[in-house]
Each structure stands twice: as structure tokens, then as C-alpha cells.
Design a protein around this motif. Structure first.
Motif, PDB file in Angstrom:
ATOM      1  N   LEU A   1       0.843  -1.191   0.000  1.00 48.77           N
ATOM      2  CA  LEU A   1       0.000   0.000   0.000  1.00 48.77           C
ATOM      3  C   LEU A   1       0.880   1.244   0.000  1.00 48.77           C
ATOM      4  N   TYR A   2       0.334   2.306  -0.574  1.00 46.51           N
ATOM      5  CA  TYR A   2       0.980   3.616  -0.564  1.00 46.51           C
ATOM      6  C   TYR A   2      -0.023   4.607   0.004  1.00 46.51           C
TER       7      TYR A   2
ATOM      8  N   GLY B   1       4.086  13.423   4.138  1.00 41.53           N
ATOM      9  CA  GLY B   1       4.772  12.828   3.010  1.00 41.53           C
ATOM     10  C   GLY B   1       4.228  11.465   2.652  1.00 41.53           C
ATOM     11  N   LEU B   2       4.963  10.798   1.773  1.00 40.43           N
ATOM     12  CA  LEU B   2       4.556   9.496   1.265  1.00 40.43           C
ATOM     13  C   LEU B   2       4.989   8.388   2.221  1.00 40.43           C
ATOM     14  N   TYR B   3       4.078   7.437   2.431  1.00 42.77           N
ATOM     15  CA  TYR B   3       4.345   6.269   3.265  1.00 42.77           C
ATOM     16  C   TYR B   3       4.086   5.012   2.445  1.00 42.77           C
TER      17      TYR B   3
ATOM     18  N   THR C   1       6.409   2.678   6.440  1.00 40.35           N
ATOM     19  CA  THR C   1       7.695   3.345   6.338  1.00 40.35           C
ATOM     20  C   THR C   1       7.480   4.706   5.703  1.00 40.35           C
ATOM     21  N   SER C   2       7.987   5.750   6.363  1.00 41.68           N
ATOM     22  CA  SER C   2       7.965   7.076   5.758  1.00 41.68           C
ATOM     23  C   SER C   2       9.067   7.123   4.708  1.00 41.68           C
ATOM     24  N   LEU C   3       8.719   7.573   3.515  1.00 36.22           N
ATOM     25  CA  LEU C   3       9.701   7.660   2.441  1.00 36.22           C
ATOM     26  C   LEU C   3      10.354   9.030   2.383  1.00 36.22           C
ATOM     27  N   GLY C   4      10.156   9.821   3.440  1.00 35.72           N
ATOM     28  CA  GLY C   4      10.835  11.101   3.553  1.00 35.72           C
ATOM     29  C   GLY C   4      10.202  12.197   2.733  1.00 35.72           C
TER      30      GLY C   4
ATOM     31  N   GLU D   1       8.956   3.938 -10.142  1.00 37.32           N
ATOM     32  CA  GLU D   1       9.054   2.532 -10.549  1.00 37.32           C
ATOM     33  C   GLU D   1       9.867   1.720  -9.556  1.00 37.32           C
ATOM     34  N   ASP D   2      10.178   2.329  -8.399  1.00 40.15           N
ATOM     35  CA  ASP D   2      10.937   1.632  -7.365  1.00 40.15           C
ATOM     36  C   ASP D   2      10.267   1.781  -5.993  1.00 40.15           C
ATOM     37  N   ALA D   3       8.956   1.603  -5.975  1.00 39.82           N
ATOM     38  CA  ALA D   3       8.171   1.597  -4.728  1.00 39.82           C
ATOM     39  C   ALA D   3       8.234   2.912  -3.962  1.00 39.82           C
ATOM     40  N   GLY D   4       8.298   4.027  -4.695  1.00 37.15           N
ATOM     41  CA  GLY D   4       8.258   5.340  -4.075  1.00 37.15           C
ATOM     42  C   GLY D   4       9.587   5.922  -3.666  1.00 37.15           C
ATOM     43  N   GLU D   5      10.674   5.255  -3.996  1.00 37.79           N
ATOM     44  CA  GLU D   5      11.997   5.767  -3.620  1.00 37.79           C
ATOM     45  C   GLU D   5      12.420   6.957  -4.481  1.00 37.79           C
TER      46      GLU D   5
END
Length: 186
Positions: free
Chosen positions: A64-65, A74-76, A86-89, A121-125
């Protein structure tokens, strides 16, 4: 935020605020219902997250996003069905209005933002602009076709955009002839 899970019949996840008489934490964090919304129980981040946009991967319902507007904004991302996040910052997208997960590749997520339509394309990184023509102006809604990953819908608030569709994974777009004006959005 709100998503339906294809993993179990009637499974739903939501985030937001409790009712005026509820004794639940503010904000709710993530809650889950396994009976089509009749009852809800806390799942994660109670009092710590208010997800205004959520997307679930139909390819892997454990992924999930979500876009948080409370506390650490921000995006998790969750890889365990929403139990942990996980917070993606803050280096990712800004001012997200909508999220959509790719129907076949759970590591691909789209974000409708105040600055256009973005893709990871890398799970939100990391993120890139999906359509250069949609870079200026807000994209307030985005959805992928559940059975054909080449088809994407989006709604842009700029005059002449409105509801648009791509049949080639976002390379080209056509208007669907639906525009609510500059003050309203899907």
C-alpha cells in the motif's frame, strides 16, 4: 483515504478523523474492516497519521501507498497489508492529491500532485514526471485500469485538460471531454 482490498471479500482500509462523539485517537491512523464496513478496528499509526490519499496494489494486496498530511507529512509505504508503515521522507512528491498503484507491478505507483503527474518505478523511492505535457498544473485524480496496465486515467485542473486517458502507459493522452472548470476538481 480509503481503499478496497481484493485480498479478502469485504476488506477495506481507511484513514481520517473520528466522529465528534468517538473516543478514538485524532487522527485515526489506519483502520480496517473485514465485513464490508460494518465494524472497524485500529490497524496502525493511531494518532500519528491522516492519510488523504491511499492506493493498494492489486498485484500484491500487501503493498500500500499513502499520503500523510499529519505530523511527519509525506509518502508512506506498507509491505504487510497496512500493519506497519515506512515514511519515504520528504524528497519525493509534494502536495499529493491522488495515488494509484500499477495493476501488475506493485513497485510502480502514480501520484497526482499540484505539480503534475509523477511516477515511481521503485516503490516510491525515486520519482519522475510521467507526462511532460501534464507537468504544469494540478492533477487531482489518477487511476489505472484494473486489467489493462496500459490504460491510465487522470484529471487535470488546467483549462483544456479535465478528464484524460492514456492507452500507452502515459506517453500520450486524449481528452475525454469532461472539465468541471478551474475551481472544481475530480
Amino acid at each position: 483515504g480509503f481503499v478496497m482490498s481484493p485480498a479478502g471479500r469485504g476488506t477495506m482500509l481507511t484513514s481520517g478523523h473520528p466522529g465528534p462523539r468517538d473516543r478514538k485517537p485524532e487522527p485515526l491512523g489506519v483502520e480496517i474492516s473485514r465485513n464490508r464496513g460494518r465494524t472497524w478496528r485500529p490497524l496502525a499509526l493511531a494518532g500519528k497519521a491522516d492519510f488523504h490519499a491511499m492506493a493498494l496494489s492489486t498485484a500484491n494486496p500487501q503493498v500500500l501507498y499513502a499520503w500523510n498530511v499529519f505530523g511527519r507529512e509525506g509518502l508512506y509505504r506498507s509491505r504487510d497489508g497496512g500493519r506497519s508503515w515506512t515514511s519515504l521522507g520528504d524528497q519525493g512528491p509534494q502536495r499529493v492529491f491522488a495515488l494509484a498503484a500499477h495493476p501488475e507491478r506493485p513497485e510502480v505507483v502514480l501520484a497526482g500532485t499540484a505539480g503534475g503527474l509523477l511516477i515511481s518505478e521503485d516503490a516510491g523511492e525515486t520519482w519522475a514526471t510521467l507526462a511532460i505535457s501534464l507537468r504544469k498544473g494540478s492533477i487531482t485524480a489518477v487511476a489505472t485500469h484494473p486489467r489493462d496496465p496500459r490504460i491510465i486515467y487522470a484529471y487535470g485542473m488546467e483549462p483544456g485538460v479535465g478528464l484524460i486517458r492514456s492507452q500507452d502507459e502515459g506517453r500520450t493522452w486524449t481528452s475525454q471531454g469532461f472539465f468541471l472548470g478551474e475551481r472544481d476538481a475530480v
